[in-house]
Design an enzyme around this catalytic site. Structure first.
Site, mmCIF file in Angstrom:
data_model
loop_
_atom_site.group_PDB
_atom_site.id
_atom_site.type_symbol
_atom_site.label_atom_id
_atom_site.label_comp_id
_atom_site.label_asym_id
_atom_site.label_seq_id
_atom_site.Cartn_x
_atom_site.Cartn_y
_atom_site.Cartn_z
ATOM 1 N N GLU A 180 -5.278 5.792 15.788
ATOM 2 C CA GLU A 180 -5.045 4.338 15.768
ATOM 3 C C GLU A 180 -4.182 3.949 16.950
ATOM 4 O O GLU A 180 -3.205 4.645 17.263
ATOM 5 C CB GLU A 180 -4.227 3.924 14.528
ATOM 6 C CG GLU A 180 -4.923 3.964 13.213
ATOM 7 C CD GLU A 180 -3.978 3.460 12.095
ATOM 8 O OE1 GLU A 180 -3.000 2.743 12.373
ATOM 9 O OE2 GLU A 180 -4.236 3.817 10.937
ATOM 10 N N ARG A 209 0.877 -1.175 0.000
ATOM 11 C CA ARG A 209 0.000 0.000 0.000
ATOM 12 C C ARG A 209 0.915 1.226 0.000
ATOM 13 O O ARG A 209 2.128 1.072 0.133
ATOM 14 C CB ARG A 209 -0.896 -0.005 1.231
ATOM 15 C CG ARG A 209 -0.046 -0.096 2.478
ATOM 16 C CD ARG A 209 -0.848 -0.073 3.704
ATOM 17 N NE ARG A 209 0.067 -0.124 4.826
ATOM 18 C CZ ARG A 209 -0.316 -0.184 6.074
ATOM 19 N NH1 ARG A 209 -1.597 -0.224 6.351
ATOM 20 N NH2 ARG A 209 0.556 -0.216 7.040
ATOM 21 N N GLU A 243 -2.689 -8.393 7.068
ATOM 22 C CA GLU A 243 -2.719 -8.071 8.499
ATOM 23 C C GLU A 243 -3.660 -9.009 9.265
ATOM 24 O O GLU A 243 -4.236 -8.630 10.275
ATOM 25 C CB GLU A 243 -3.118 -6.603 8.686
ATOM 26 C CG GLU A 243 -2.092 -5.679 8.044
ATOM 27 C CD GLU A 243 -2.299 -4.202 8.341
ATOM 28 O OE1 GLU A 243 -1.358 -3.557 8.836
ATOM 29 O OE2 GLU A 243 -3.403 -3.702 8.074
ATOM 30 N N PHE A 289 -3.203 -11.374 11.240
ATOM 31 C CA PHE A 289 -2.904 -11.653 12.652
ATOM 32 C C PHE A 289 -2.631 -10.385 13.465
ATOM 33 O O PHE A 289 -2.027 -10.431 14.521
ATOM 34 C CB PHE A 289 -1.768 -12.673 12.762
ATOM 35 C CG PHE A 289 -2.233 -14.042 12.332
ATOM 36 C CD1 PHE A 289 -3.134 -14.761 13.113
ATOM 37 C CD2 PHE A 289 -1.838 -14.566 11.115
ATOM 38 C CE1 PHE A 289 -3.616 -15.997 12.692
ATOM 39 C CE2 PHE A 289 -2.310 -15.796 10.683
ATOM 40 C CZ PHE A 289 -3.210 -16.518 11.476
ATOM 41 N N HIS A 290 -3.079 -9.250 12.943
ATOM 42 C CA HIS A 290 -3.038 -8.009 13.739
ATOM 43 C C HIS A 290 -4.332 -7.948 14.531
ATOM 44 O O HIS A 290 -5.404 -8.201 13.994
ATOM 45 C CB HIS A 290 -2.929 -6.802 12.800
ATOM 46 C CG HIS A 290 -2.637 -5.510 13.499
ATOM 47 N ND1 HIS A 290 -3.532 -4.916 14.370
ATOM 48 C CD2 HIS A 290 -1.559 -4.705 13.463
ATOM 49 C CE1 HIS A 290 -2.999 -3.791 14.828
ATOM 50 N NE2 HIS A 290 -1.804 -3.644 14.297
ATOM 51 N N ASN A 317 -3.670 7.915 4.357
ATOM 52 C CA ASN A 317 -3.324 7.209 5.591
ATOM 53 C C ASN A 317 -1.829 7.247 5.824
ATOM 54 O O ASN A 317 -1.056 6.803 4.973
ATOM 55 C CB ASN A 317 -3.773 5.741 5.511
ATOM 56 C CG ASN A 317 -3.650 5.045 6.848
ATOM 57 O OD1 ASN A 317 -4.354 5.396 7.795
ATOM 58 N ND2 ASN A 317 -2.756 4.091 6.956
ATOM 59 N N GLU A 318 -1.436 7.803 6.951
ATOM 60 C CA GLU A 318 -0.021 7.830 7.337
ATOM 61 C C GLU A 318 0.865 8.177 6.142
ATOM 62 O O GLU A 318 1.769 7.423 5.772
ATOM 63 C CB GLU A 318 0.396 6.503 7.955
ATOM 64 C CG GLU A 318 -0.307 6.222 9.269
ATOM 65 C CD GLU A 318 0.178 4.949 9.952
ATOM 66 O OE1 GLU A 318 0.800 4.113 9.284
ATOM 67 O OE2 GLU A 318 -0.079 4.797 11.159
ATOM 68 N N TRP A 344 3.829 -6.905 13.186
ATOM 69 C CA TRP A 344 5.024 -6.453 12.458
ATOM 70 C C TRP A 344 6.255 -6.303 13.344
ATOM 71 O O TRP A 344 7.214 -5.661 12.967
ATOM 72 C CB TRP A 344 4.730 -5.145 11.713
ATOM 73 C CG TRP A 344 3.967 -4.111 12.497
ATOM 74 C CD1 TRP A 344 2.620 -3.917 12.478
ATOM 75 C CD2 TRP A 344 4.488 -3.134 13.422
ATOM 76 N NE1 TRP A 344 2.262 -2.892 13.322
ATOM 77 C CE2 TRP A 344 3.393 -2.390 13.908
ATOM 78 C CE3 TRP A 344 5.762 -2.823 13.884
ATOM 79 C CZ2 TRP A 344 3.539 -1.360 14.846
ATOM 80 C CZ3 TRP A 344 5.910 -1.793 14.814
ATOM 81 C CH2 TRP A 344 4.807 -1.080 15.280
HETATM 82 C C1 GAL Z 1 -0.658 1.533 10.766
HETATM 83 C C2 GAL Z 1 -1.601 1.627 9.576
HETATM 84 C C3 GAL Z 1 -2.777 0.688 9.719
HETATM 85 C C4 GAL Z 1 -2.319 -0.681 10.119
HETATM 86 C C5 GAL Z 1 -1.517 -0.571 11.398
HETATM 87 C C6 GAL Z 1 -1.023 -1.908 11.911
HETATM 88 O O1 GAL Z 1 0.604 2.014 10.460
HETATM 89 O O2 GAL Z 1 -2.086 2.932 9.428
HETATM 90 O O3 GAL Z 1 -3.467 0.645 8.500
HETATM 91 O O4 GAL Z 1 -1.553 -1.252 9.101
HETATM 92 O O5 GAL Z 1 -0.387 0.225 11.163
HETATM 93 O O6 GAL Z 1 -0.299 -1.761 13.112
#
Ligand code: GAL
Length: 695
Positions: free
Chosen positions: A321, A124, A369, A371-372, A162-163, A329
């Site tokens: 967030e 992304r 993601e 397993f987030h 986003n970011e 990660w």
């Molecule tokens: C952020 C991102 C989110 C998600 C998250 C996972 O950096 O904006 O979309 O990927 O990390 O920790």
């Protein structure tokens, strides 16, 4: 909730968001689920006390399904369901993730790395902020989205992309190189000026034409630090231009809706000068993830929150967030300890957040993601995480009157400047394994251990009213800062400067005549050489009060002018030489810390400075209990967060009512718990005033 940022204030504009109290929710990606789940989700959100969700963050490919072919039908239905359940929508422009058809048709929109390799599809971001083709497609998407939802009553806030810069920080490709050349030329109108500013006679790198200027592409030795510093500035500028282009479309179509973009203020070596970016948002928002392996992660969180508030000039900000459980990660991804989700969330609120949002609402079954963690985990609502999420929703509801209250202006200020971070990271120093963040975080933590209200502010901010100003690792320092700090100390203020501050000027060139160049006069001393200690090497130092401490990482040979020694080396080549000094400046002092101390020793030293500065702590409590104060016109709200595994005593010196438990506070704070203590507002509860950042 009223949104008023420093920037929107100046435009004479405030926004009313029709949601009461502290916003609670998270990123919601319904495109990953069936319409049946959407209805179930809305009911679960109500159960958890969720008031707002962020839609559309990565939905470009499901909204523009082919070039100029749009499908808003599914999102319309989601808006409808949420609105029926009383849940407001933060709508993201979905431009962070370009669709597959676009990357296939126009692969040159993607960034190129320093070795010339172009980013492919599958991730992304990855697109170049300098790509005019990308900009065209992105703005068309934004225009269509804004027009479609302009009048929807559920829409309360725009979330641009986003970011920005997270995965598209640096671009070394041709279009970016061209933009960089133009940027350089605008800054240095002639090649002679450029050569002088960058010191290009080194290695004979003298430019004879602007056409020779390129981004710092792959080379076999390190690049000129001045080029790297300017490439950082350019990159921040290029990303900001993209944000502004999207923002301006939104502002034109929906002037009544506030606009933000989610920052990552603690991203190490970040490519964004957020202090400048914040001026362009209607409200500051930040993303924050703790590092599970760091036992002091709550202290890093506190720093992040204070820095975000500083960027917002003290105005309430939004936690856009964080994670309900583990991330995916960090290699080994620690789950949160019992109560940590609540402590983390309320620690952000304690330092000015008026929103607590997570990535993401429902944990994904598929995709990168999967397993987030999410607020609703794979196990479903019958899970520890969802129970804590629901309990947190109740707590936020109980403390909702805190929303809009500002933190009391700090007694101490810690100066942070992204320009200094870039300069610090762009050059090879005598010890390159010293991370920039370490010293600011250590000093911030020490002040917090003493329960001193501390603001993290830009070096350009007004220093009046602070009793102690801390200058950690401010590697690049403008000469006017030294003059302002001197005037501040002369008028009775107290300054602490750490090593590796004031070393280079705005262009990245060393300030000559002895270190720390910019602050020599203020500190009444000079160092003629750095002597970094080898890893694990330590030296004993003895203070004038007779304590023996341990120095590590860094030493310098200091020659004192008007300064006196506060602590000196007890052995080694610098035996008898000062390690920490104090200089009387008018009615105040300027101290210098030329080495690194252990955490408890730093606490002791900072305790001495607090005494010298005459600072009264916010409360009496153990060092592991975090204390902050937010103030409304009538009340003070003290947050007390117990990071210990045993109960702790907290004494505010006045009666208080705990909004979390709904009972009078008896001074006992249960292990791992958080209290939000409401009291009558005291005289000294002055709030950080909104000030304009000088251009
Ligand atoms: C952020 C991102 C989110 C998600 C998250 C996972 O950096 O904006 O979309 O990927 O990390 O920790």
């Amino acid at each position: 909730m009223i949104i008023r940022s420093a920037a929107s204030d100046r435009r004479g504009k405030s926004f009313t968001v029709p949601v009461d109290g502290i916003l609670y929710g998270g990123d919601y990606n319904p495109e990953q689920w069936s319409p049946q789940v959407w209805v179930e989700d809305a009911a679960l959100m109500q159960q958890a006390g969720v008031t707002v969700v962020t839609l559309g963050v990565f939905a470009w490919g499901t909204l523009e399904v082919a070039d100029n072919v749009f499908d808003f039908g599914w999102l319309d239905r989601v808006f409808e369901i949420l609105h029926e359940h009383g849940i407001a929508v933060i709508l993201a422009t979905p431009t962070a993730a370009p669709p597959m058809w676009l990357i296939e048709s126009d692969p040159e929109i993607m960034t190129t790395d320093a070795s010339g390799v172009r980013t492919g599809s599958g991730g992304r971001l990855g697109w170049s902020p300098s790509s005019s083709t990308f900009r065209g497609y992105a703005l068309r998407m934004v225009e269509r989205l804004a027009t479609h939802y302009a009048d929807h009553p559920a829409l309360v806030l725009w979330h641009v992309s986003n970011e920005l810069g997270n995965e598209n920080g640096y671009d070394f490709g041709e279009e970016s190189a061209e933009a960089f050349r133009l940027w350089v030329q605008a800054k240095y109108p002639t090649v002679e000026q450029l050569n002088r500013a960058w010191g290009t006679s080194f290695w004979g790198h003298t430019f004879t034409s602007f056409s020779q200027v390129t981004p710092p592409r792959f080379a076999r030795t390190n690049h000129n630090p001045a080029l790297l510093l300017d490439f950082d500035r350019f990159t921040s500028h290029a990303l900001l231009q993209h944000y502004l282009a999207e923002r301006d479309v939104l502002r034109r179509i929906t002037p009544q809706i506030p606009i933000t973009t989610n920052f990552m203020v603690m991203r190490s070596g970040g490519v964004q000068d957020y202090a400048a970016w914040a001026e362009e948002t209607d409200v500051v928002s930040n993303d924050h993830y703790t590092i599970g392996a760091d036992p002091l992660r709550h202290e890093e969180l506190s720093f992040s929150a204070d820095r975000t508030r500083g960027i917002a000039h003290g105005a309430p900000w939004l936690l856009m967030e964080h994670a309900a459980g583990s991330v995916n990660w960090q290699g080994r991804n620690a789950s949160k300890t019992p109560g940590e989700l609540t402590r983390n969330s309320l620690a952000h609120v304690a330092r000015g957040a008026d929103a607590v949002c997570f990535f993401q609402w429902r944990q994904s079954a598929a995709g990168a993601e999967q397993f987030h963690s999410g607020m609703v985990p794979h196990a479903g609502p019958d899970s520890a995480i969802f129970r804590e999420v629901t309990a947190l929703g109740r707590t936020l509801h109980r403390i909702s009157e805190v929303s809009g209250a500002r933190l009391s202006r700090g007694d101490a200020a810690l100066l942070w400047d992204q320009q200094a971070v870039w300069a610090f990271n762009s050059t090879r120093k005598p010890a390159d394994d010293i991370p920039f963040h370490a010293m600011p975080l250590a000093l911030h933590a020490a002040l917090n251990h003493h329960h001193v209200a501390t603001d993290v502010i830009a070096p350009t901010a007004d220093l009046n009213g602070y009793r102690l100003v801390v200058v950690p690792h401010l590697f690049l320092a403008h000469p006017e800062l030294a003059a302002r700090l001197t005037a501040y100390a002369e008028a009775g203020g107290h300054v602490l400067v750490s090593y590796l501050s004031g070393i280079v000027d705005r262009t990245g060139a060393v300030i000559l005549g002895g270190y720390p160049g910019a602050f020599r006069d203020l500190l009444g001393l000079r160092a003629d050489e750095f002597h970094p200690l080898m890893n694990a090497e330590t030296l004993p130092i003895v203070t004038t009060a007779g304590a023996t401490w341990t120095a590590s990482d860094w030493t310098e040979s200091l020659q004192l002018g008007t300064a006196t020694s506060y602590a000196s080396y007890a052995s080694g080549r610098l035996q008898g030489s000062p390690a920490i000094t104090e200089n009387p400046v008018g009615a105040g002092t300027a101290s210098y810390l030329s080495t690194r101390l252990g955490a408890l020793e730093l606490d002791e030293y900072v305790g001495h400075l607090i005494e010298v500065a005459g600072i009264r702590p916010l409360a009496s409590a153990p060092r592991e209990v975090e204390i902050t104060r937010r103030s409304s016109t009538e009340h003070d709200y003290f947050f007390a967060i117990n990071h210990l595994q045993v109960d702790a005593q907290v004494d505010l010196g006045r009666p208080a009512f705990d909004l979390v438990t709904g009972t009078a506070f008896d001074g006992q704070l249960v292990a791992g718990s958080v209290a939000v203590l409401k009291t009558e507002r005291s005289e000294d509860g002055a709030v950080l005033k909104t000030e304009r950042r000088p251009d």
